[in-house]
Design an enzyme around this catalytic site. Structure first.
Site, PDB file in Angstrom:
ATOM      1  N   THR A  13       0.835  -1.198   0.000  1.00 15.08           N
ATOM      2  CA  THR A  13       0.000   0.000   0.000  1.00 15.08           C
ATOM      3  C   THR A  13       0.868   1.246   0.000  1.00 15.08           C
ATOM      4  O   THR A  13       2.013   1.216   0.467  1.00 15.08           O
ATOM      5  CB  THR A  13      -0.931   0.020   1.220  1.00 15.08           C
ATOM      6  OG1 THR A  13      -1.812   1.162   1.143  1.00 15.08           O
ATOM      7  CG2 THR A  13      -0.151   0.109   2.517  1.00 15.08           C
ATOM      8  N   LYS A  18      -3.093   3.466   6.539  1.00 16.52           N
ATOM      9  CA  LYS A  18      -3.293   2.014   6.517  1.00 16.52           C
ATOM     10  C   LYS A  18      -2.000   1.302   6.927  1.00 16.52           C
ATOM     11  O   LYS A  18      -2.025   0.328   7.680  1.00 16.52           O
ATOM     12  CB  LYS A  18      -3.718   1.592   5.117  1.00 16.52           C
ATOM     13  CG  LYS A  18      -4.152   0.148   4.995  1.00 16.52           C
ATOM     14  CD  LYS A  18      -4.598  -0.189   3.573  1.00 16.52           C
ATOM     15  CE  LYS A  18      -5.880   0.517   3.198  1.00 16.52           C
ATOM     16  NZ  LYS A  18      -6.389   0.060   1.869  1.00 16.52           N
ATOM     17  N   ASP A  74      -7.665  -5.201   0.395  1.00 13.66           N
ATOM     18  CA  ASP A  74      -8.585  -4.333  -0.315  1.00 13.66           C
ATOM     19  C   ASP A  74      -9.749  -4.156   0.636  1.00 13.66           C
ATOM     20  O   ASP A  74     -10.304  -5.145   1.144  1.00 13.66           O
ATOM     21  CB  ASP A  74      -9.051  -4.926  -1.647  1.00 13.66           C
ATOM     22  CG  ASP A  74      -9.614  -3.839  -2.560  1.00 13.66           C
ATOM     23  OD1 ASP A  74      -8.954  -2.805  -2.733  1.00 13.66           O
ATOM     24  OD2 ASP A  74     -10.719  -4.018  -3.088  1.00 13.66           O
ATOM     25  N   HIS A 160      -8.730   7.760   9.123  1.00  6.54           N
ATOM     26  CA  HIS A 160      -8.520   8.148   7.726  1.00  6.54           C
ATOM     27  C   HIS A 160      -9.700   7.650   6.911  1.00  6.54           C
ATOM     28  O   HIS A 160     -10.590   6.958   7.411  1.00  6.54           O
ATOM     29  CB  HIS A 160      -7.202   7.561   7.198  1.00  6.54           C
ATOM     30  CG  HIS A 160      -7.102   6.066   7.334  1.00  6.54           C
ATOM     31  ND1 HIS A 160      -7.535   5.198   6.369  1.00  6.54           N
ATOM     32  CD2 HIS A 160      -6.632   5.291   8.348  1.00  6.54           C
ATOM     33  CE1 HIS A 160      -7.325   3.947   6.755  1.00  6.54           C
ATOM     34  NE2 HIS A 160      -6.784   3.974   7.957  1.00  6.54           N
ATOM     35  N   ASP A 163     -13.685   7.220   7.937  1.00  6.83           N
ATOM     36  CA  ASP A 163     -13.852   7.061   9.385  1.00  6.83           C
ATOM     37  C   ASP A 163     -14.768   8.115  10.029  1.00  6.83           C
ATOM     38  O   ASP A 163     -15.514   7.795  10.961  1.00  6.83           O
ATOM     39  CB  ASP A 163     -12.493   7.077  10.081  1.00  6.83           C
ATOM     40  CG  ASP A 163     -11.730   5.770   9.886  1.00  6.83           C
ATOM     41  OD1 ASP A 163     -12.281   4.832   9.276  1.00  6.83           O
ATOM     42  OD2 ASP A 163     -10.568   5.686  10.346  1.00  6.83           O
ATOM     43  N   LYS A 183      -9.990   1.643  18.139  1.00  3.95           N
ATOM     44  CA  LYS A 183     -10.363   1.293  16.766  1.00  3.95           C
ATOM     45  C   LYS A 183      -9.622   0.052  16.291  1.00  3.95           C
ATOM     46  O   LYS A 183     -10.223  -0.861  15.698  1.00  3.95           O
ATOM     47  CB  LYS A 183     -10.068   2.462  15.818  1.00  3.95           C
ATOM     48  CG  LYS A 183     -10.410   2.126  14.361  1.00  3.95           C
ATOM     49  CD  LYS A 183      -9.864   3.141  13.380  1.00  3.95           C
ATOM     50  CE  LYS A 183     -10.009   2.621  11.961  1.00  3.95           C
ATOM     51  NZ  LYS A 183      -9.404   3.491  10.956  1.00  3.95           N
ATOM     52  N   HIS A 188     -12.632  -3.584  11.042  1.00  5.84           N
ATOM     53  CA  HIS A 188     -12.688  -4.640  10.036  1.00  5.84           C
ATOM     54  C   HIS A 188     -11.302  -5.194   9.739  1.00  5.84           C
ATOM     55  O   HIS A 188     -11.123  -6.398   9.551  1.00  5.84           O
ATOM     56  CB  HIS A 188     -13.320  -4.093   8.752  1.00  5.84           C
ATOM     57  CG  HIS A 188     -12.708  -2.815   8.250  1.00  5.84           C
ATOM     58  ND1 HIS A 188     -12.606  -1.675   9.021  1.00  5.84           N
ATOM     59  CD2 HIS A 188     -12.151  -2.495   7.046  1.00  5.84           C
ATOM     60  CE1 HIS A 188     -12.024  -0.720   8.326  1.00  5.84           C
ATOM     61  NE2 HIS A 188     -11.730  -1.188   7.130  1.00  5.84           N
ATOM     62  N   ARG A 189     -10.299  -4.306   9.745  1.00  4.35           N
ATOM     63  CA  ARG A 189      -8.929  -4.749   9.485  1.00  4.35           C
ATOM     64  C   ARG A 189      -8.408  -5.587  10.638  1.00  4.35           C
ATOM     65  O   ARG A 189      -7.746  -6.616  10.441  1.00  4.35           O
ATOM     66  CB  ARG A 189      -8.044  -3.522   9.237  1.00  4.35           C
ATOM     67  CG  ARG A 189      -6.700  -3.843   8.634  1.00  4.35           C
ATOM     68  CD  ARG A 189      -6.073  -2.602   7.992  1.00  4.35           C
ATOM     69  NE  ARG A 189      -6.854  -2.184   6.831  1.00  4.35           N
ATOM     70  CZ  ARG A 189      -7.500  -1.010   6.741  1.00  4.35           C
ATOM     71  NH1 ARG A 189      -7.465  -0.148   7.739  1.00  4.35           N
ATOM     72  NH2 ARG A 189      -8.169  -0.714   5.658  1.00  4.35           N
TER      73      ARG A 189
END
Length: 202
Positions: A13, A18, A74, A160, A163, A183, A188-189
């Site tokens: 990335t 991220k 992704d 970012h 959010d 967070k 989800h990550r």
């Protein structure tokens, strides 16, 4: 499932936010994390219509260029009242021709919800698909989701992407109003990384 025993990993990335998240999430495993910019890698064109397809493109490109194992994700926001949009086009909605502006992307979400006369709450989820790719071509796939809703106006200055308009289920603050530790513990990550832990020896 193959165990990941290497000590270096390219996270495919150019997104600094991220990359910081992945460094924090992978730090306990003693893995040295670098990003595309550290290797002078271009951003490959994402031509698939699924999260896993686009993550696979990025991971394979990083492996081919560096000879190192690579992890690509992704991820995107699916707003249910918008038929799952922006979905795989989450970053595209922020493109301006002069870089990405996520304020514009969030305004578009709000504008399209308003135009469709969709009443609140607006259910949504963040999705993350990870593809871990080794130089010999072996791959593992991990998925994670964070359920919640999108709100307006934008709230918070942390995080970012989208959010500032996403409130996760069970909370009354947006991702951008949370501290990074909170967070990163339930995003989800983070949930996708939890599934990755089996590869890392946990």
């Amino acid at each position: 499932m193959r165990r990941f025993t290497e000590k270096s990993l390219v996270v495919a990335t150019h997104n600094a936010g991220k990359l910081d998240e992945f460094r924090a999430l992978l730090a306990p495993f003693g893995v040295t994390v670098t990003g595309n910019a550290d290797h002078g890698l271009p951003e490959p064109e994402e031509t698939e219509d699924t999260f896993v397809g686009n993550a696979r493109i990025k991971a394979r490109a990083a492996v081919a260029a560096t000879g190192l194992p690579a992890l690509a994700d992704d991820s995107g926001l699916e707003v249910f009242d918008l038929g799952g949009q922006p979905g795989v086009h989450t970053a595209d909605w922020a493109e301006t021709g002069e870089g990405r502006d996520f304020d514009i992307a969030m305004e578009r979400v709000h504008r399209e919800l308003t135009a469709g006369n969709h009443p609140a709450p607006h259910g949504a989820r963040f999705c993350c698909t990870l593809v871990l790719c080794w130089p010999d071509g072996h791959e593992e796939v991990f998925e994670g989701h964070a359920q919640g809703q999108v709100v307006w106006p934008m709230r918070g200055a942390r995080g970012h992407g989208y959010d500032p308009i996403f409130v996760p289920e069970g909370y009354d603050v947006t991702f951008a109003e949370m501290d990074a530790e909170t967070k990163n513990g339930m995003s989800h990550r983070a949930r996708a990384v939890e599934k990755l832990r089996a590869c890392l020896g946990e």
